[in-house]
Design an enzyme around this catalytic site. Structure first.
Site, PDB file in Angstrom:
ATOM      1  N   SER A 164       0.875  -1.181   0.000  1.00  0.00           N
ATOM      2  CA  SER A 164       0.000   0.000   0.000  1.00  0.00           C
ATOM      3  C   SER A 164       0.906   1.222   0.000  1.00  0.00           C
ATOM      4  CB  SER A 164      -0.856  -0.007   1.273  1.00  0.00           C
ATOM      5  OG  SER A 164      -1.412   1.277   1.502  1.00  0.00           O
ATOM      6  N   TYR A 177      -2.919  -0.761  10.510  1.00  0.00           N
ATOM      7  CA  TYR A 177      -2.802  -0.975   9.050  1.00  0.00           C
ATOM      8  C   TYR A 177      -1.464  -0.442   8.524  1.00  0.00           C
ATOM      9  CZ  TYR A 177      -4.172  -0.995   4.106  1.00  0.00           C
ATOM     10  OH  TYR A 177      -4.238  -1.232   2.751  1.00  0.00           O
TER      11      TYR A 177
HETATM   12  P1  NAD Z   1     -11.313  -6.058  -0.330  1.00  0.00           P
HETATM   13  O1  NAD Z   1     -11.892  -5.910   1.024  1.00  0.00           O
HETATM   14  O2  NAD Z   1     -12.180  -5.915  -1.521  1.00  0.00           O
HETATM   15  O3  NAD Z   1     -10.553  -7.456  -0.468  1.00  0.00           O
HETATM   16  C1  NAD Z   1      -9.805  -8.021   0.581  1.00  0.00           C
HETATM   17  C2  NAD Z   1      -9.876  -9.519   0.440  1.00  0.00           C
HETATM   18  O4  NAD Z   1      -9.077 -10.131   1.472  1.00  0.00           O
HETATM   19  C3  NAD Z   1     -11.291 -10.051   0.593  1.00  0.00           C
HETATM   20  O5  NAD Z   1     -11.513 -11.075  -0.360  1.00  0.00           O
HETATM   21  C4  NAD Z   1     -11.287 -10.622   2.002  1.00  0.00           C
HETATM   22  O6  NAD Z   1     -12.242 -11.628   2.214  1.00  0.00           O
HETATM   23  C5  NAD Z   1      -9.865 -11.169   2.041  1.00  0.00           C
HETATM   24  N1  NAD Z   1      -9.437 -11.531   3.386  1.00  0.00           N
HETATM   25  C6  NAD Z   1      -9.546 -10.823   4.529  1.00  0.00           C
HETATM   26  N2  NAD Z   1      -9.077 -11.532   5.566  1.00  0.00           N
HETATM   27  C7  NAD Z   1      -8.646 -12.713   5.060  1.00  0.00           C
HETATM   28  C8  NAD Z   1      -8.056 -13.874   5.630  1.00  0.00           C
HETATM   29  N3  NAD Z   1      -7.819 -13.950   6.941  1.00  0.00           N
HETATM   30  N4  NAD Z   1      -7.741 -14.901   4.798  1.00  0.00           N
HETATM   31  C9  NAD Z   1      -7.991 -14.838   3.476  1.00  0.00           C
HETATM   32  N5  NAD Z   1      -8.553 -13.778   2.889  1.00  0.00           N
HETATM   33  C10 NAD Z   1      -8.864 -12.725   3.676  1.00  0.00           C
HETATM   34  O7  NAD Z   1     -10.130  -4.981  -0.394  1.00  0.00           O
HETATM   35  P2  NAD Z   1      -9.056  -4.671  -1.532  1.00  0.00           P
HETATM   36  O8  NAD Z   1      -8.992  -3.215  -1.653  1.00  0.00           O
HETATM   37  O9  NAD Z   1      -9.267  -5.495  -2.726  1.00  0.00           O
HETATM   38  O10 NAD Z   1      -7.717  -5.130  -0.771  1.00  0.00           O
HETATM   39  C11 NAD Z   1      -6.791  -6.063  -1.304  1.00  0.00           C
HETATM   40  C12 NAD Z   1      -5.399  -5.697  -0.828  1.00  0.00           C
HETATM   41  O11 NAD Z   1      -5.030  -4.435  -1.393  1.00  0.00           O
HETATM   42  C13 NAD Z   1      -5.255  -5.556   0.682  1.00  0.00           C
HETATM   43  O12 NAD Z   1      -4.018  -6.108   1.090  1.00  0.00           O
HETATM   44  C14 NAD Z   1      -5.250  -4.057   0.883  1.00  0.00           C
HETATM   45  O13 NAD Z   1      -4.571  -3.675   2.046  1.00  0.00           O
HETATM   46  C15 NAD Z   1      -4.533  -3.618  -0.372  1.00  0.00           C
HETATM   47  N6  NAD Z   1      -4.740  -2.205  -0.708  1.00  0.00           N
HETATM   48  C16 NAD Z   1      -5.958  -1.748  -1.118  1.00  0.00           C
HETATM   49  C17 NAD Z   1      -6.090  -0.406  -1.434  1.00  0.00           C
HETATM   50  C18 NAD Z   1      -7.374   0.190  -1.920  1.00  0.00           C
HETATM   51  O14 NAD Z   1      -7.442   1.413  -2.100  1.00  0.00           O
HETATM   52  N7  NAD Z   1      -8.409  -0.569  -2.161  1.00  0.00           N
HETATM   53  C19 NAD Z   1      -5.000   0.454  -1.312  1.00  0.00           C
HETATM   54  C20 NAD Z   1      -3.783  -0.046  -0.874  1.00  0.00           C
HETATM   55  C21 NAD Z   1      -3.666  -1.381  -0.578  1.00  0.00           C
END
Ligand code: NAD
Length: 279
Positions: A164, A177
């Site tokens: 991130s 986080y």
């Molecule tokens: P999201 O909530 O849509 O997806 C997260 C996924 O992780 C979901 O499928 C959830 O069920 C799964 N998950 C959570 N706990 C889990 C566990 N214990 N075991 C297995 N799966 C688990 O969010 P996203 O935005 O798609 O996030 C994906 C990644 O991207 C994360 O690591 C997040 O920190 C990172 N990220 C997202 C953003 C953003 O703006 N969306 C920015 C920076 C980083």
């Protein structure tokens, strides 16, 4: 098999990962879902990991199979050592091995410091940091056992950590986080240094603000989106495909000499936008 991007401009990812086998954690939502589909489109067989939401995971599997590659869903909690080990072992039985591990699963449990419970702190560290450690470890064991297969890839395996911008940008009210993602940066670099001699490439993709369920509050109203856009020099919120395409590139031999790097995919969010007009 259809390519993903701009076929009318002559670019396609259709064969970039042909014959490779990928596992994406948290692949039934947001960035993980888009990434799993993009890997399948690029020719990889894909394991769609999820922890809750079997129906959505099966829909992702169906979409990937439409590209003519293999895919199946696997329920596992990435913070559970036994479940992660069993998931990778199952993949080796089903697909023969693993070439690409995308440690994507992540969550937020936000609170100001004084109100943050130990359970909120621990949950985020367990999933976002320990989960990536466990997934990287199980994948690396198989990469080392199998070694390089030149017809498949120049490397013995690729680990891609979903980080991130908060790997480097402090974030008040989200200390769990931000600490987890700062940790992911050092986990990735240390593993990259340790595993490179065995021809394993470890890298990170670090998204900025991407439109997914994890940050719905930040973009779901016009006011919130306008506020968010002030932090993004490129003046658009990212889409999951922006990240998925970066992961495909990072996993492919096009970037075979990229080791221990963090690719920020953030519309310039890490460029200190507040200094564009001040400072
Ligand atoms: P999201 O909530 O849509 O997806 C997260 C996924 O992780 C979901 O499928 C959830 O069920 C799964 N998950 C959570 N706990 C889990 C566990 N214990 N075991 C297995 N799966 C688990 O969010 P996203 O935005 O798609 O996030 C994906 C990644 O991207 C994360 O690591 C997040 O920190 C990172 N990220 C997202 C953003 C953003 O703006 N969306 C920015 C920076 C980083």
């Amino acid at each position: 098999m259809a390519g993903s991007v701009d076929e009318n401009r002559g670019t396609t990812t259709a064969q970039l990962l042909k014959g490779q086998r990928a596992l994406v954690t948290g692949a039934n939502s947001g960035i993980g879902k888009a990434t799993a589909i993009a890997l399948g489109r690029a020719g990889a067989d894909v394991v769609v990991n999820y922890v809750v939401g079997a129906d959505e995971a099966e829909k992702v599997v169906a979409q990937i199979k439409d590209f003519g590659v293999r895919a199946y869903a696997h329920e596992a909690d990435v913070s559970d050592e036994d479940q992660v080990a069993a998931m990778v072992a199952q993949m080796v039985r089903e697909f023969g091995t693993i070439d690409i591990m995308v440690a994507n699963a992540g969550l937020q449990r936000d609170a100001p410091l004084a109100e943050m419970t130990l359970a909120q702190w621990q949950k985020v560290i367990d999933v976002n940091l320990t989960g990536q450690f466990l997934c990287a470890r199980e994948a690396a064991k198989e990469f080392v056992r199998r070694g390089v297969v030149p017809e498949v890839s120049r490397s013995a395996g690729k680990i891609i950590c979903m980080s991130s911008v908060h790997q480097i940008i402090p974030w008040a009210g989200h200390v769990n986080y931000a600490s987890s993602k700062g940790g992911v940066g050092m986990l990735m670099q240390t593993l990259a240094q340790e595993l490179a001699p065995q021809r394993i490439r470890v890298n990170a993709v670090a998204p900025g603000a991407i439109r997914t369920p994890i940050n719905r509050d930040a973009w779901s109203t016009p006011e919130a989106e306008a506020d968010l856009l002030r932090l993004i020099p490129y003046r658009r919120v990212g889409d999951p495909d922006d990240i998925a395409n970066a992961v495909v590139a990072m996993a492919s031999d096009l970037l075979d000499y990229v080791v221990g790097a963090t690719l920020f995919v953030d519309g310039g969010m890490t460029l200190f936008p507040g200094f564009a007009t001040g400072g």
